[in-house]
Design a protein around this motif. Structure first.
Motif, mmCIF file in Angstrom:
data_model
loop_
_atom_site.group_PDB
_atom_site.id
_atom_site.type_symbol
_atom_site.label_atom_id
_atom_site.label_comp_id
_atom_site.label_asym_id
_atom_site.label_seq_id
_atom_site.Cartn_x
_atom_site.Cartn_y
_atom_site.Cartn_z
ATOM 1 N N GLN A 427 45.989 48.657 43.637
ATOM 2 C CA GLN A 427 44.951 49.204 42.758
ATOM 3 C C GLN A 427 43.648 48.439 42.962
ATOM 4 O O GLN A 427 43.613 47.379 43.561
ATOM 5 N N ASN A 429 39.967 46.706 41.537
ATOM 6 C CA ASN A 429 39.508 45.871 40.430
ATOM 7 C C ASN A 429 38.486 46.631 39.577
ATOM 8 O O ASN A 429 37.332 46.777 39.957
ATOM 9 N N SER A 431 36.962 45.782 37.010
ATOM 10 C CA SER A 431 35.830 44.965 36.539
ATOM 11 C C SER A 431 34.642 44.985 37.500
ATOM 12 O O SER A 431 33.546 44.561 37.145
ATOM 13 N N VAL B 74 45.689 30.563 40.015
ATOM 14 C CA VAL B 74 45.477 31.825 40.716
ATOM 15 C C VAL B 74 45.922 32.944 39.789
ATOM 16 O O VAL B 74 46.838 32.756 38.981
ATOM 17 N N ASN B 76 46.891 37.079 40.012
ATOM 18 C CA ASN B 76 47.106 38.289 40.815
ATOM 19 C C ASN B 76 47.193 39.473 39.857
ATOM 20 O O ASN B 76 48.187 39.637 39.160
ATOM 21 N N ALA B 78 47.900 42.875 38.118
ATOM 22 C CA ALA B 78 49.049 43.762 38.292
ATOM 23 C C ALA B 78 48.699 44.933 39.208
ATOM 24 O O ALA B 78 47.624 45.515 39.094
ATOM 25 N N GLY B 79 49.591 45.242 40.119
ATOM 26 C CA GLY B 79 49.414 46.408 40.975
ATOM 27 C C GLY B 79 48.422 46.223 42.106
ATOM 28 O O GLY B 79 48.066 47.177 42.775
ATOM 29 N N THR B 80 47.938 44.996 42.301
ATOM 30 C CA THR B 80 46.974 44.759 43.363
ATOM 31 C C THR B 80 47.490 43.655 44.279
ATOM 32 O O THR B 80 48.469 42.984 43.976
ATOM 33 N N SER B 81 46.783 43.454 45.379
ATOM 34 C CA SER B 81 47.099 42.307 46.223
ATOM 35 C C SER B 81 45.989 41.262 46.101
ATOM 36 O O SER B 81 45.906 40.336 46.888
ATOM 37 N N ILE B 82 45.132 41.431 45.087
ATOM 38 C CA ILE B 82 44.008 40.513 44.883
ATOM 39 C C ILE B 82 44.515 39.153 44.430
ATOM 40 O O ILE B 82 45.452 39.059 43.651
ATOM 41 N N GLN B 83 43.922 38.090 44.956
ATOM 42 C CA GLN B 83 44.226 36.736 44.490
ATOM 43 C C GLN B 83 42.910 36.146 43.966
ATOM 44 O O GLN B 83 42.023 35.826 44.738
ATOM 45 N N TRP B 127 35.549 38.052 39.248
ATOM 46 C CA TRP B 127 37.005 38.277 39.219
ATOM 47 C C TRP B 127 37.373 39.342 38.193
ATOM 48 O O TRP B 127 36.571 39.748 37.355
ATOM 49 N N GLN B 128 38.629 39.781 38.299
ATOM 50 C CA GLN B 128 39.161 40.865 37.469
ATOM 51 C C GLN B 128 38.953 40.632 35.972
ATOM 52 O O GLN B 128 38.677 41.554 35.227
ATOM 53 N N GLY B 129 39.080 39.386 35.543
ATOM 54 C CA GLY B 129 39.023 39.108 34.106
ATOM 55 C C GLY B 129 37.685 38.584 33.630
ATOM 56 O O GLY B 129 37.604 37.926 32.594
ATOM 57 N N GLN B 387 44.334 43.241 27.383
ATOM 58 C CA GLN B 387 45.087 44.060 28.334
ATOM 59 C C GLN B 387 44.902 43.586 29.776
ATOM 60 O O GLN B 387 45.141 44.336 30.715
ATOM 61 N N LEU B 388 44.450 42.351 29.935
ATOM 62 C CA LEU B 388 44.383 41.796 31.284
ATOM 63 C C LEU B 388 45.825 41.561 31.722
ATOM 64 O O LEU B 388 46.580 40.857 31.057
ATOM 65 N N THR B 391 49.653 38.203 37.141
ATOM 66 C CA THR B 391 50.481 37.019 37.279
ATOM 67 C C THR B 391 49.622 35.775 37.464
ATOM 68 O O THR B 391 48.750 35.746 38.334
ATOM 69 N N PHE B 392 49.864 34.789 36.621
ATOM 70 C CA PHE B 392 49.197 33.500 36.752
ATOM 71 C C PHE B 392 50.142 32.496 37.406
ATOM 72 O O PHE B 392 51.347 32.506 37.166
#
Lengths: 439, 407
Positions: A427, A429, A431, B74, B76, B78-83, B127-129, B387-388, B391-392
């Motif tokens: 998926q 990002n 954000s 780190v 990751n 959910a559902g992504t390969s992002i680190q 980053w995502q969050g 809702q972030l 995986t940490f």
């Protein structure tokens, strides 16, 4: 010298620590049981990346198919090419931008009219004027055509009536005779997405039930069968989306009957009701007082309310008497809403049953958007809902999505594909994508 | 004695263990031995580990140390390969102690300055969050004057008053894009103070085992008049009034410890500590803005931390008169319940190992170095509020050095 050596070790040790990064091991991306090497997208304005009342480069670049296409590249997907406007004509058809707020907090939008890609206007007898855009001649993966209905996909003259489709075809209007379906099928593909069908209901709804008609349910089913049979003729797989509930979009929920009436009553406390021309049955309309179940369109010019209108009984204020009801085009009244909902439900039953028969993935956009309208959605700390502008999901036209909205939709498509085909397309990002831009 | 130990050991797995944003870096000798120090007497760090044991110190001490901390996390999604990685920033927990009393008197005075709580996390602004947190720099500096009294040759008590200087510097993105599509930003920066106390008791048993029991009280740290900065598109600025201030109270939790020392022969010291941290006092993280608008409301985020234990063990081997070798390790459970893990404190159950080395470089002067590696277990979470989801995983590296002068 000895202490120097010690220092070197300490520095080297710290550098080493600095370089150690924890990693989370994720499953290797896999295409599952399908081949994503050439992915194509069929659909209307939502697929093309239309936003803020227009199709323009920045919107195209964040279309949901382009997001999905990019994410597919880690599982064997090929290049995903879109019929982008050039940077010199980046504003394409033109669009609305938010330029400020009035003192009462209502937004002010201004059309962007520079750097357009408009080639000319072609009058088509018996149809009207068709705006023509600068031709696109490259490869295409995103076949989204703003305005297209499922009803149009086998209609040969359509390439002359829709400037966004005409733009993709080699011939010039009015000489085109390639149907949309033939055009899409002219090049092989391995996977498709399809989100056609919205305009078969939405065009009727956004015109207040006055300027367009709902596509017949049986015609819809027959054409959807033709479409999916054609797309899967060589065993190709794909994902389809259902038609969203029209009442979930801010186009119908921002300007409400009670808000207009409250405005009127400030100046004229005696005003008791707004009057609309409402559907009785069939094609019979009659004036009646508006209720909160009647939906006023976002484009309704509220300043018309109360203006004198000439009637056989003399000048009367617009919208405030049964003799001067609000024009039909501005209101999707309660019965028209029910009618639209009934058709949308039928279309979606068709879509889901055909997809099930063919083993295709389904993104249930109807359920998803209705859920967002009822409950909102929180993603990565951002609260998203169906409110106009502040909701972050819908763009300034109240119908199409913001980049954030398209990214959310792209992820929902990806989830549907992964679930169905055992693939693991990553998926995106959310954000990274913005909502409405503020000046 | 064994009964108590067994009781503690069997009870431990049933209870969740915890660390939260507690930083247990009170002294290099003690870090080297797996952070044990409640039940043994080593040096001036007893002011922190057990004020009750200070009177048992055979000498007077002046010492100070620093433990640069590299917190590497780190995420990751959910559902992504992002680190998404935290950036390389080095937090600097430190400690300084002075202990003084007349030779062979029954009392000693102590002063400790140390940093028992803190956090330095910088996830960046892409980053995502980012709408949950970009960066957090949280510091608590405790200053603790202490008095310890030897009641008998086998028992001493002590206590201290704690003044805390706390500071917070937090940034997060605001999901309001300007005309270039860039997100807005909020920054909350301020400092405040809090008060608490610290008390302990120390025994030498007839069996040769030493025991320490301590309580460090909760310290409510109140930041009032902190600066709240908002960067938002110009058309929305009136909704984010500037200048603006905020207030917030963070309850730094009480810690209860029991520790034991064992002395198999003159070269060895074995130590064990059990800590119970009352993280359950941390219910919400609230920010109260002075100027509110319809858009800018006070925030109350549920944290609902739970009480938690940690279990530590360590040993010191005196290789020569001048050289001490140390090692240790432990296990700490998380204070953070499922659904409440945030990027401020991507907390999880953790294991750690420590190594230490002490050397007497000159008469009266010890140099001690320590190294700790701490591993937080991988934890996959969806935060209830933001809702972030993802995986940490975190690794912490803490080298440290201190000097102690004693006479």
């Amino acid at each position: 010298m000895k202490t120097f050596k010690l220092h070197i070790y300490i520095v080297a040790g710290l550098l080493l620590l600095g370089a150690c990064k924890p990693e989370v091991h994720t499953p290797k991306p896999s295409s599952g049981t399908v081949d994503f090497s050439r992915f194509i997208s069929l659909g209307n304005s939502l697929t093309a990346g239309y936003a803020d009342g227009g199709l323009y480069l920045a919107g195209q670049q964040v279309s949901y198919p382009s997001i999905i296409g990019k994410q597919m590249q880690s599982v064997g997907g090929g290049a995903f090419t879109q019929p982008l406007f050039s940077t010199a004509q980046a504003n394409g058809s033109g669009y609305l931008s938010l330029t400020g707020f009035n003192a009462d907090g209502t937004p002010v939008t201004t059309p962007v009219t520079t750097n357009l890609a408009i080639r000319g206007v072609l009058p088509v007898p018996g149809f009207g004027n068709v705006t023509l855009y600068t031709k696109y001649t490259g490869d295409i993966n995103n076949y989204g055509v703003p305005g297209i209905k499922l009803m149009h996909i086998t209609y040969a003259p359509y390439g002359n009536l829709n400037g966004y489709f005409e733009r993709l075809l080699p011939g010039n209007a009015p000489t085109n005779s390639t149907t949309y379906l033939d055009f899409v099928m002219s090049k092989p593909f391995t996977f498709f997405s399809n989100w056609l069908g919205n305009n078969d209901a939405l065009s009727y709804a956004t015109s207040g039930g006055a300027g367009d008609v709902l596509t017949d349910k049986n015609t819809f089913a027959a054409l959807y069968n033709v479409l999916i049979n054609t797309l899967t003729a060589k065993g190709q797989k794909g994902v389809v989306a259902t038609v969203p509930d029209v009442t979930s979009i801010p186009y119908f929920n921002t300007i409400t009957v009670s808000a207009i009436l409250a405005g009127v009553q400030k100046a004229n406390p005696n005003a008791k009701a707004l009057y609309i021309n409402a559907l009785v049955s069939g094609s019979t309309y009659a004036p009646r007082a508006a209720t909160p179940n009647d939906l006023i369109v976002l484009t309704f010019p509220a300043s018309k309310i109360g203006q004198p209108v000439a009637t056989p009984v003399g000048n009367l204020p617009y919208g405030l008497t049964p003799y001067t009801p609000i024009d039909n085009q501005y209101v999707l009244d309660e019965k028209e809403v029910a009618l639209t909902e009934d058709y949308v439900t039928s279309y979606n039953t068709t879509i889901k049953s055909i997809a099930a028969a063919k083993g295709l993935a389904v993104f249930d956009a109807y359920t998803f958007l209705q859920n967002v309208k009822l409950n909102g959605l929180v993603i990565n700390g951002v609260s998203v809902n169906s409110n106009y502008i502040s909701g972050g999901l819908f763009s300034l036209d109240g119908v199409h999505l913001t980049p954030r909205g398209y990214a959310i939709v792209a992820n929902e498509f990806i989830k549907a594909i992964n679930d169905k085909y055992n693939s693991s397309i990553p998926q995106v990002n959310i954000s990274d994508y913005n909502g409405v831009k503020f000046p | 004695m064994r009964k108590i130990l067994l009781l503690v050991l069997t009870a431990a797995p049933l209870l969740a263990f915890s660390q939260g944003f507690q930083v247990n870096l009170g002294g290099q000798k003690q870090i080297g031995m797996g952070h044990t120090g409640t039940g043994i007497v080593q040096d001036g760090a007893s002011v922190f580990f057990n004020p009750g044991a200070v009177a048992m110190l055979p000498e007077n001490y002046i010492q100070g140390g620093i433990s640069p901390l590299l917190f590497k996390s780190v995420f990751n999604p959910a559902g992504t390969s992002i680190q998404d990685h935290t950036s390389n920033k080095v937090a600097t927990p430190f400690h300084a102690y002075a202990v003084w009393g007349p030779k062979s008197s029954f009392w000693k005075l102590g002063l400790g300055v140390y940093t028992p709580f803190g956090g330095l996390t910088d996830w960046g602004n892409t980053w995502q969050g980012k709408y949950v947190l970009e960066s957090l720099d949280l510091k608590a500096i405790y200053i603790q004057p202490t008095l310890s009294i030897k009641l008998a040759d086998w028992m001493s008590i002590g206590g201290g008053f704690v003044y805390n200087h706390g500071s917070v510097d937090l940034t997060r993105a605001i999901p309001l894009a300007n005309s270039s599509g860039d997100a807005g930003q909020a920054r909350l920066k301020g400092s405040g103070k809090g008060y608490g106390w610290n008390a302990g008791v120390y025994f030498k048993t007839e069996a040769g085992i030493t025991i320490g029991i301590t309580h460090r009280s909760q310290v409510n740290t109140t930041i009032s008049g902190g600066n709240a900065f908002f960067t938002v598109p110009a058309s929305l600025q009136s909704s984010f009034p500037q200048p603006n201030t905020f207030s917030s109270t963070i309850p730094l939790p009480a810690t209860n410890s029991i520790g034991f020392g064992f002395y198999p022969d003159s070269k060895w010291i074995l130590a064990m500590d059990v800590n119970l941290v009352n993280w359950d006092s941390y219910k919400t993280l609230s920010f109260d803005y002075k100027n509110n608008t319809a858009v800018l409301q006070d925030t109350h985020s549920a944290r609902n931390y739970q009480q938690a234990f940690s279990l530590r063990g360590g040993a010191q081997y005196k290789a020569t008169d001048k050289l001490a070798l140390r090692f240790g390790g432990g296990y700490g459970g998380t204070a953070v319940l499922d659904g409440y893990v945030t990027p401020e404190v991507p907390d999880a159950n953790r294991v750690y190992g420590t190594l230490g080395l002490g050397y007497t470089v000159a008469k009266h002067l010890d140099i001690d170095i320590s190294f700790e590696y701490e591993h937080l277990m991988q934890r996959t979470q969806t935060n209830i509020e933001s809702q972030l989801s993802g995986t940490f995983k975190t690794d912490v590296y803490i080298p440290g050095i201190s000097l102690a002068y004693h006479w």
